[in-house]
Enzyme design. Structure first.
Site, PDB file in Angstrom:
ATOM      1  CG  ASP A  62      33.828 130.159  18.668  1.00 40.49           C
ATOM      2  OD1 ASP A  62      34.029 131.040  17.814  1.00 40.49           O
ATOM      3  OD2 ASP A  62      33.808 130.394  19.898  1.00 40.49           O
ATOM      4  CG  HIS A  86      34.537 133.628   8.727  1.00 40.03           C
ATOM      5  ND1 HIS A  86      34.255 133.067   9.950  1.00 40.03           N
ATOM      6  CD2 HIS A  86      34.705 134.961   8.971  1.00 40.03           C
ATOM      7  CE1 HIS A  86      34.239 134.021  10.869  1.00 40.03           C
ATOM      8  NE2 HIS A  86      34.510 135.177  10.308  1.00 40.03           N
ATOM      9  CG  LEU A 131      22.682 114.899   8.009  1.00 38.67           C
ATOM     10  CD1 LEU A 131      22.903 114.337   9.416  1.00 38.67           C
ATOM     11  CD2 LEU A 131      24.013 115.408   7.458  1.00 38.67           C
TER      12      LEU A 131
HETATM   13  C1  IPE Z   1      28.971 131.845  18.482  1.00 39.16           C
HETATM   14  O1  IPE Z   1      30.285 132.229  18.399  1.00 39.16           O
HETATM   15  C2  IPE Z   1      28.254 132.072  17.181  1.00 39.16           C
HETATM   16  C3  IPE Z   1      28.631 131.196  16.080  1.00 39.16           C
HETATM   17  C4  IPE Z   1      29.528 130.252  16.097  1.00 39.16           C
HETATM   18  C5  IPE Z   1      27.874 131.405  14.867  1.00 39.16           C
HETATM   19  P1  IPE Z   1      30.781 133.700  18.790  1.00 39.16           P
HETATM   20  O2  IPE Z   1      32.239 133.711  18.543  1.00 39.16           O
HETATM   21  O3  IPE Z   1      29.965 134.721  18.077  1.00 39.16           O
HETATM   22  O4  IPE Z   1      30.440 133.785  20.342  1.00 39.16           O
HETATM   23  P2  IPE Z   1      31.119 134.595  21.525  1.00 39.16           P
HETATM   24  O5  IPE Z   1      31.083 136.057  21.145  1.00 39.16           O
HETATM   25  O6  IPE Z   1      32.530 134.111  21.643  1.00 39.16           O
HETATM   26  O7  IPE Z   1      30.311 134.254  22.729  1.00 39.16           O
HETATM   27  C1  IPE Z   2      32.952 131.382  14.396  1.00 43.38           C
HETATM   28  O1  IPE Z   2      34.255 131.832  14.354  1.00 43.38           O
HETATM   29  C2  IPE Z   2      32.173 131.784  13.170  1.00 43.38           C
HETATM   30  C3  IPE Z   2      31.164 132.831  13.414  1.00 43.38           C
HETATM   31  C4  IPE Z   2      30.863 133.376  14.549  1.00 43.38           C
HETATM   32  C5  IPE Z   2      30.434 133.274  12.251  1.00 43.38           C
HETATM   33  P1  IPE Z   2      34.656 133.224  14.987  1.00 43.38           P
HETATM   34  O2  IPE Z   2      34.600 134.274  13.927  1.00 43.38           O
HETATM   35  O3  IPE Z   2      33.856 133.531  16.189  1.00 43.38           O
HETATM   36  O4  IPE Z   2      36.172 132.951  15.380  1.00 43.38           O
HETATM   37  P2  IPE Z   2      36.929 133.463  16.676  1.00 43.38           P
HETATM   38  O5  IPE Z   2      36.118 133.081  17.862  1.00 43.38           O
HETATM   39  O6  IPE Z   2      37.050 134.940  16.532  1.00 43.38           O
HETATM   40  O7  IPE Z   2      38.256 132.758  16.619  1.00 43.38           O
HETATM   41 MG    MG Z   3      34.108 133.130  18.170  1.00 44.86          MG
END
Ligand code: IPE
Ligand code: IPE
Ligand code: MG
Length: 250
Positions: free
Chosen positions: A22, A39, A133
């Site tokens: 995240d 990303h 792994l």
């Molecule tokens: C969880 O992160 C999903 C992934 C890392 C793939 P999100 O950013 O989507 O989750 P919330 O919305 O903060 O709970």
């Molecule tokens: C996690 O990073 C990746 C996915 C959910 C695909 P985010 O896109 O949720 O990044 P933040 O939370 O907005 O910083």
């Molecule tokens: Mg996120």
């Protein structure tokens, strides 16, 4: 200085580490870049973390790449993420195969483009005999959806109510054959499951550093495992030390 300076041997290595990757969006925002650049930086980092897992002797790594809820993001971001995952499989597959990584997919393939679906199926088939792994990619994955899907399959197959137990339910999960995670890392400081491995995480240890995923590299993983080594995992029981203390006369 070498790229990967040697690190002190870790006393306790978790068998299975799962990661909620995240903070990509915030990483990009902090640099004035579009979210998709975050990303991309996240996938670059993934390579470093996979290599570090192999180095540290971790046997199972599970990563949360796209949740069933992430479909609700703007169309541009969703298609950007789909393109990135397709590119990553294409670019990294042969190197992962060489490193002895076995790829598994957790989640549903339907809903993905036919091209992506085919790439995932081929990657899983190509690497099926690797055992250095096991890398499970939770993609189009949701924990509640996984449980609902397991119940549907059990009913379809005529499983009797009296035969339903925890071991059987685990066999109907996407993670069948993969041990429950010992350690779950969620980067970016958020402290929630966001629908990740909600059945399997019953007794996992959690580690939630502030670091955003693109910056969570080898040293950060090392720190997470070091911290894991200090945890006292009691599984609802009491530690053997507390037990013998209790037996001492006052
Ligand atoms: C969880 O992160 C999903 C992934 C890392 C793939 P999100 O950013 O989507 O989750 P919330 O919305 O903060 O709970
Ligand atoms: C996690 O990073 C990746 C996915 C959910 C695909 P985010 O896109 O949720 O990044 P933040 O939370 O907005 O910083
Ligand atoms: Mg996120």
């Amino acid at each position: 200085m070498p790229d990967n300076p040697p690190l002190k041997a870790l006393p306790k290595i978790p068998c299975h580490v799962a990661v909620i990757m995240d903070g990509n969006g915030r990483w990009a925002k902090a640099r004035g870049l579009p979210r998709i650049a975050g990303h991309r930086a996240g996938t670059e980092n993934l390579r470093r973390v996979i290599t570090a897992c192999v180095e540290f002797g971790i046997k199972y790594l599970t990563i949360y790449a796209f949740s069933t809820e992430n479909w609700g993001r703007p169309q541009e971001e969703v298609s950007g993420l789909m393109n990135i995952i397709e590119e990553v499989i294409e670019r990294e597959l042969s190197e992962l195969h060489k490193q002895g990584v076995r790829l598994l997919h957790l989640g549903h393939l339907d809903g993905l483009s036919p091209n992506l679906r085919e790439k995932v199926i081929k990657a899983v088939a190509l690497t099926k005999n690797n055992d250095r792994l096991v890398l499970s990619i939770a993609f189009n994955y949701g924990g509640r959806d996984e449980i609902a899907c397991a119940i549907r399959r059990m009913i379809d197959e005529g499983i009797k109510a009296e035969d339903v137990n925890e071991t059987l339910i685990s066999k109907y999960m996407f993670t069948d054959g993969v041990p429950d995670p010992d350690l779950i890392i969620r980067t970016s400081g958020e402290m929630r499951t966001s629908n990740f491995l909600i059945w399997q995480a019953a007794y996992s240890e959690w580690y939630t550093p502030q670091t955003l995923w693109p910056d969570f590299g080898r040293e950060e993983l090392y720190k997470a495992i070091e911290e894991y080594g200090k945890r006292d995992r009691r599984f609802g029981k009491i530690s053997s030390e507390d037990y013998s203390n209790n037996q001492k006369p006052c």
